[in-house]
Design a protein around this motif. Structure first.
Motif, PDB file in Angstrom:
ATOM      1  N   GLU A  24       1.127  -0.440  -5.622  1.00 39.51           N
ATOM      2  CA  GLU A  24       1.314  -1.352  -4.489  1.00 39.51           C
ATOM      3  C   GLU A  24       1.578  -0.561  -3.201  1.00 39.51           C
ATOM      4  OE1 GLU A  24       4.307  -4.282  -5.295  1.00 39.51           O
ATOM      5  OE2 GLU A  24       4.257  -5.042  -3.238  1.00 39.51           O
ATOM      6  N   GLY A  25       0.930  -0.970  -2.127  1.00 36.13           N
ATOM      7  CA  GLY A  25       1.157  -0.320  -0.829  1.00 36.13           C
ATOM      8  C   GLY A  25       0.427   1.005  -0.660  1.00 36.13           C
ATOM      9  N   ASN A  26      -0.379   1.382  -1.655  1.00 35.43           N
ATOM     10  CA  ASN A  26      -1.098   2.660  -1.605  1.00 35.43           C
ATOM     11  C   ASN A  26      -2.606   2.440  -1.610  1.00 35.43           C
ATOM     12  OD1 ASN A  26       0.788   5.365  -2.656  1.00 35.43           O
ATOM     13  ND2 ASN A  26       1.666   3.330  -2.634  1.00 35.43           N
ATOM     14  N   GLY A  70      -0.960  -5.584  -1.824  1.00 37.29           N
ATOM     15  CA  GLY A  70      -0.129  -5.647  -0.632  1.00 37.29           C
ATOM     16  C   GLY A  70      -0.643  -4.836   0.557  1.00 37.29           C
ATOM     17  N   VAL A  71      -1.754  -4.131   0.372  1.00 39.79           N
ATOM     18  CA  VAL A  71      -2.302  -3.354   1.493  1.00 39.79           C
ATOM     19  C   VAL A  71      -3.080  -4.314   2.401  1.00 39.79           C
ATOM     20  CG1 VAL A  71      -3.997  -1.567   2.127  1.00 39.79           C
ATOM     21  CG2 VAL A  71      -2.409  -1.188   0.219  1.00 39.79           C
ATOM     22  N   GLU A  89       9.801   5.223   4.149  1.00 39.73           N
ATOM     23  CA  GLU A  89       9.726   3.769   4.398  1.00 39.73           C
ATOM     24  C   GLU A  89      10.974   3.023   3.938  1.00 39.73           C
ATOM     25  OE1 GLU A  89       7.178   2.288   5.965  1.00 39.73           O
ATOM     26  OE2 GLU A  89       5.776   3.967   5.972  1.00 39.73           O
ATOM     27  N   GLN A 123       0.054   6.621   0.650  1.00 37.16           N
ATOM     28  CA  GLN A 123       0.580   5.351   1.160  1.00 37.16           C
ATOM     29  C   GLN A 123      -0.345   4.825   2.254  1.00 37.16           C
ATOM     30  OE1 GLN A 123       5.378   5.923   0.757  1.00 37.16           O
ATOM     31  NE2 GLN A 123       4.433   6.695   2.581  1.00 37.16           N
ATOM     32  N   GLU A 124      -0.438   3.524   2.328  1.00 39.52           N
ATOM     33  CA  GLU A 124      -1.222   2.889   3.404  1.00 39.52           C
ATOM     34  C   GLU A 124      -0.776   3.425   4.768  1.00 39.52           C
ATOM     35  OE1 GLU A 124      -0.243  -1.256   3.710  1.00 39.52           O
ATOM     36  OE2 GLU A 124      -1.959  -1.721   5.002  1.00 39.52           O
ATOM     37  N   THR A 125       0.570   3.566   4.908  1.00 39.83           N
ATOM     38  CA  THR A 125       1.122   3.983   6.207  1.00 39.83           C
ATOM     39  C   THR A 125       0.881   5.473   6.506  1.00 39.83           C
ATOM     40  OG1 THR A 125       3.208   4.137   5.024  1.00 39.83           O
ATOM     41  CG2 THR A 125       2.913   2.231   6.449  1.00 39.83           C
TER      42      THR A 125
END
Ligand SMILES: [Zn+2]
Length: 339
Positions: A24-26, A70-71, A89, A123-125
């Motif tokens: 999730e989030g990656n 979640g991305v 984060e 990570q997305e960020t």
């Protein structure tokens, strides 16, 4: 999945590895291009400590091939630059959006696996999405432009003022161009004519060869006796810090600029800090300037193509690291992962 890992015998070993899941989030990216920077060499030649069996290479650009739950900002097929720092984060600073104060920051290719591999989960960020008009070859320089921009912001050097850039490197050659973009007057000091010529080719009019001339005298003349409002000492360059300190004017600023993980010689008397009221700051982070850096390349305000001297393939990574460790060149060979 293939990855070059630095084994305890200091050699690079090509490993076949299982495909990683994308949490999730990656996002999972297929790596397209990269280059070798100073921290990569310090990791390779063991001059700074590192985790065992680390995958080296601290930056890259690539294409998103898988998106975790979640991305929201990235989709399959997007081209991205992966930032060299990975913020947690979770700490208070990250939750306030003050990423430069992250308590648990990690560095790709230094404290955790980097990008000498065909796929990576990040990570997305950690990703900055690239517009079509930015080539992969240019994108691999984004971190340099973002650090250069942070130098201009942190030092407060203004339009019409002098910025001495002491010690050339790819970062120095980018910083000179960012200074010109802001109508700041760069003065370049180095010990190698090759880099001074490159600086002139990129529009930096004032250059000083520290082997042939006394930088302090030359800068005294250029600035009409005031000396420089700001000096950026490039920590990966060949000019001693004491020379950089001598070029700062009264109440000026000395910025020591580098990328995290480099090996530095920063011995210098701090007497001018008192006698000339010099402010000293350290810069190793690209701050929140990635979007500015992307715009500068997209608008052709910065020429990074002229810093490229060739291309090598994925299988050539060990040779490239060995060559660069033995005879450092501040101009870059691009690693093309498709070759
Ligand atoms: Zn954090």
């Amino acid at each position: 999945m293939k990855a070059w890992r630095l084994t305890p015998s200091k050699s690079l070993t090509l490993c076949e590895e299982q495909s990683e899941a994308t949490p999730e989030g990656n996002v999972k990216i297929k790596i397209n291009k990269s280059l070798v920077s100073r921290p990569d060499i310090c990791i390779y030649d063991d001059s700074i400590s590192k985790p065992e069996n680390l995958v080296p290479i601290c930056s890259c650009c690539g294409m998103v091939v898988e998106v975790g739950e979640g991305v929201t900002s990235l989709s399959r097929g997007d081209r991205v630059f992966v930032k060299t720092q990975r913020f947690c984060e979770a700490c208070l600073a990250c939750r306030k959006g003050k990423y430069s104060d992250c308590q648990n920051v990690e560095y790709y290719g230094i404290t955790r696996d980097g990008f000498a591999r065909d796929f990576a989960v990040v990570q997305e960020t950690d990703c900055a999405k690239l517009p079509d008009r930015i080539s992969d070859d240019s994108a691999v320089f984004l971190d340099y432009i973002a650090i250069a921009t942070q130098t201009i912001i942190s030092t407060g050097v203004k339009k019409g003022e002098h910025l001495v850039i002491s010690g050339m490197s790819a970062l120095g050659l980018v910083l000179g161009q960012v200074a010109l973009y802001h109508q700041i007057v760069p003065i370049i000091i180095d010990v190698e004519e090759k880099y001074l010529e490159k600086a002139k080719e990129l529009g930096m009019y004032y250059t000083v060869n520290a082997k042939a001339q006394d930088p302090k005298d030359k800068i005294f003349h250029i600035t009409g006796g005031k000396m420089a409002e700001c000096v950026a000492h490039i920590s990966s360059g060949e000019v001693p810090l004491s020379v950089s300190m001598d070029c700062v004017g009264k109440s000026g600023t000395l910025a020591v600029v580098g990328r995290h993980g480099g090996k530095y010689n920063l011995d210098c008397s701090l007497r001018p800090v008192i006698e000339n009221a010099v402010t000293v700051i350290g810069i190793d982070s690209s701050g929140s300037n990635m979007q500015i850096a992307i715009n500068m390349i997209a608008n052709k305000a910065i020429n990074v193509e002229s810093l490229i001297i060739g291309t090598v393939g994925f299988m050539d990574i060990p040779t490239l690291l060995e060559e660069t460790a033995n005879s450092p060149d501040h101009l870059k060979k691009i690693i093309d992962f498709k070759q």
